[in-house]
Design a protein around this motif. Structure first.
Motif, short mmCIF file in Angstrom:
data_model
loop_
_atom_site.label_atom_id
_atom_site.label_comp_id
_atom_site.label_asym_id
_atom_site.label_seq_id
_atom_site.Cartn_x
_atom_site.Cartn_y
_atom_site.Cartn_z
N UNK A 156 0.83 -1.20 0.00
CA UNK A 156 0.00 0.00 0.00
C UNK A 156 0.87 1.26 0.00
N UNK A 157 1.89 1.24 0.86
CA UNK A 157 2.82 2.37 0.86
C UNK A 157 3.45 2.56 -0.51
N UNK A 158 3.88 1.46 -1.09
CA UNK A 158 4.55 1.54 -2.38
C UNK A 158 3.64 2.12 -3.46
N UNK A 159 2.41 1.67 -3.48
CA UNK A 159 1.48 2.19 -4.48
C UNK A 159 1.28 3.70 -4.30
N UNK A 160 1.15 4.12 -3.06
CA UNK A 160 1.05 5.55 -2.80
C UNK A 160 2.28 6.30 -3.28
N UNK A 161 3.45 5.73 -3.03
CA UNK A 161 4.70 6.35 -3.46
C UNK A 161 4.77 6.45 -4.97
N UNK A 162 4.27 5.41 -5.64
CA UNK A 162 4.29 5.43 -7.10
C UNK A 162 3.42 6.57 -7.64
N UNK A 163 2.24 6.72 -7.06
CA UNK A 163 1.39 7.84 -7.48
C UNK A 163 2.10 9.17 -7.27
N UNK A 164 2.70 9.32 -6.10
CA UNK A 164 3.42 10.56 -5.82
C UNK A 164 4.57 10.77 -6.82
N UNK A 165 5.35 9.73 -7.02
CA UNK A 165 6.53 9.84 -7.88
C UNK A 165 6.17 10.10 -9.33
N UNK A 166 5.19 9.37 -9.84
CA UNK A 166 4.76 9.59 -11.22
C UNK A 166 4.21 11.00 -11.37
N UNK A 167 3.44 11.43 -10.37
CA UNK A 167 2.90 12.79 -10.41
C UNK A 167 4.00 13.83 -10.47
N UNK A 168 4.99 13.68 -9.64
CA UNK A 168 6.05 14.67 -9.58
C UNK A 168 6.86 14.68 -10.88
N UNK A 169 7.15 13.51 -11.40
CA UNK A 169 7.94 13.44 -12.63
C UNK A 169 7.16 13.96 -13.82
N UNK A 170 5.86 13.70 -13.81
CA UNK A 170 5.01 14.23 -14.89
C UNK A 170 5.01 15.76 -14.86
N UNK A 171 4.90 16.29 -13.68
CA UNK A 171 4.95 17.74 -13.53
C UNK A 171 6.27 18.29 -14.06
N UNK A 172 7.34 17.58 -13.74
CA UNK A 172 8.68 18.05 -14.11
C UNK A 172 8.92 17.90 -15.61
N UNK A 173 8.53 16.74 -16.16
CA UNK A 173 8.87 16.45 -17.55
C UNK A 173 7.85 17.02 -18.53
N UNK A 174 6.61 17.14 -18.09
CA UNK A 174 5.60 17.71 -18.97
C UNK A 174 4.93 16.69 -19.86
#
Lengths: 191, 191
Positions: A156-174
């Motif tokens: 569960x923690x990992x899935x949450x982290x994935x959402x956070x990480x993908x979100x942040x990288x999407x914001x950064x990369x566009x």
DNA sequence: CTTTGTTGACCAAACGTTCAGTCAAAAAAT
DNA sequence: ATTTTTTGACTGAACGTTTGGTCAACAAAG
């Protein structure tokens, strides 16, 4: 008795508050909390600086309300029923909705992430965020428990982290970021 | 000709610069870039504000140097040889080192994450970060290509996102975060 | 003396916040 | 109808702080 009905005043106030929130969200998300001045927000909303203080005690309270209503909205859009167990289908749907949210509601995501990062802001809302996310976390843990994995909570923690990480990288990369493909991998590996 | 040898002066200067960098890293990471004043940094380093400007043109240049040397240090600690293909073993080792870095070097992580978030700072270093991370990204992509997955690049992006997400959540949640268990799941699923 | 590190008073600009006062609109009184 | 009164949303100048950045003067050391 009064020059305007209370309902009229209430309508005006709600409209203004909403307008200020829209401007503040946009600016906080794209410039950061500290880098956005109260004047910036007022200008963008087309009102005076003073009026903002009619509606919000201070800058902190404004960002606090933004974050909490933002997360509540996202949780609402996710449309999960925490009272019953997640099925393969509802779990998949939840992941897909989450990925749509990342793309469609990126300003909320930016703000949310910047909260996790900026300690000044974190202090204001960490407890509330925790409480709002708790049912989500519990449901996901339950899903993996049912599935019989060794460490459901870590999943569960990992899935949450994935959402956070993908979100942040999407914001950064566009826009070039391969959201679709990543989503497919996650569904394949984590459902 | 000079009252002190050039080497002596150079040593003093490097020492001061390093001291300022240590203080700045600590404060930027834990208070945020905008929320940390130049005075804060100088006080923490035990020098005057003016001296900081002897060594760094301005606040922006200081954070820029911090981030770049920070990422270079992390990449160096990861100790990967990008000239040859990654094996199952070296890939696993890379993941493990990365997780150690998250725990041991959390200040660098906080700063790095806050850079990805705060657009003001992003502009300063996005190009440099991209260039430094490129070989890492290529190597991981190559690994998954070798493995024969459908979309190797998406796998590489996802792994990067997982590192970012786990890092950010660890920072937010603190010591209770189950880093070990999550690491094991990742190794199991992504090696 | 010369050179170089170092200081802290100083500056203009920008910040969050306050508040005395303005104004259009509606109710009440004429 | 017309005038007067009352309301509360709204303004923007002003306040006290804090900011990033400068600089003339001093300390230290050969």
């Amino acid at each position: 008795m009064s020059p305007k009905s209370e309902e009229q005043f209430e309508a005006i106030r709600q409209e203004r508050k909403e307008s200020l929130k829209v401007s503040a969200l946009k600016l906080f998300a794209n410039k950061g909390f500290k880098a956005t001045s109260v004047m910036d927000i007022a200008k963008d909303a087309g009102v005076s600086k003073g009026l903002l203080y009619n509606y919000y005690a201070n800058k902190d309270e404004l960002v606090k309300e933004l974050i909490i209503t933002g997360i509540e909205k996202i949780m609402g859009d996710m449309n999960m029923d925490f009272s019953q167990k997640l099925t393969k289908e509802s779990f998949t749907r939840m992941i897909e909705i989450n990925f749509n949210l990342i793309r469609e509601n990126s300003d909320y995501w930016k703000l949310y992430i910047s909260v996790l990062t900026q300690p000044t802001v974190t202090k204001l809302v960490s407890q509330e965020i925790f409480e709002i996310l708790a049912p989500f976390f519990m449901a996901v843990t339950g899903y993996y428990q049912e599935k019989g994995v060794k460490n459901p909570m870590a999943y569960a923690y990992l899935l949450g982290a994935i959402f956070d990480g993908v979100g942040i990288d999407y914001i950064f990369a566009g826009e070039q970021y391969p959201l679709q493909e990543i989503k497919n991998i996650i569904i394949e590996k984590f459902v």
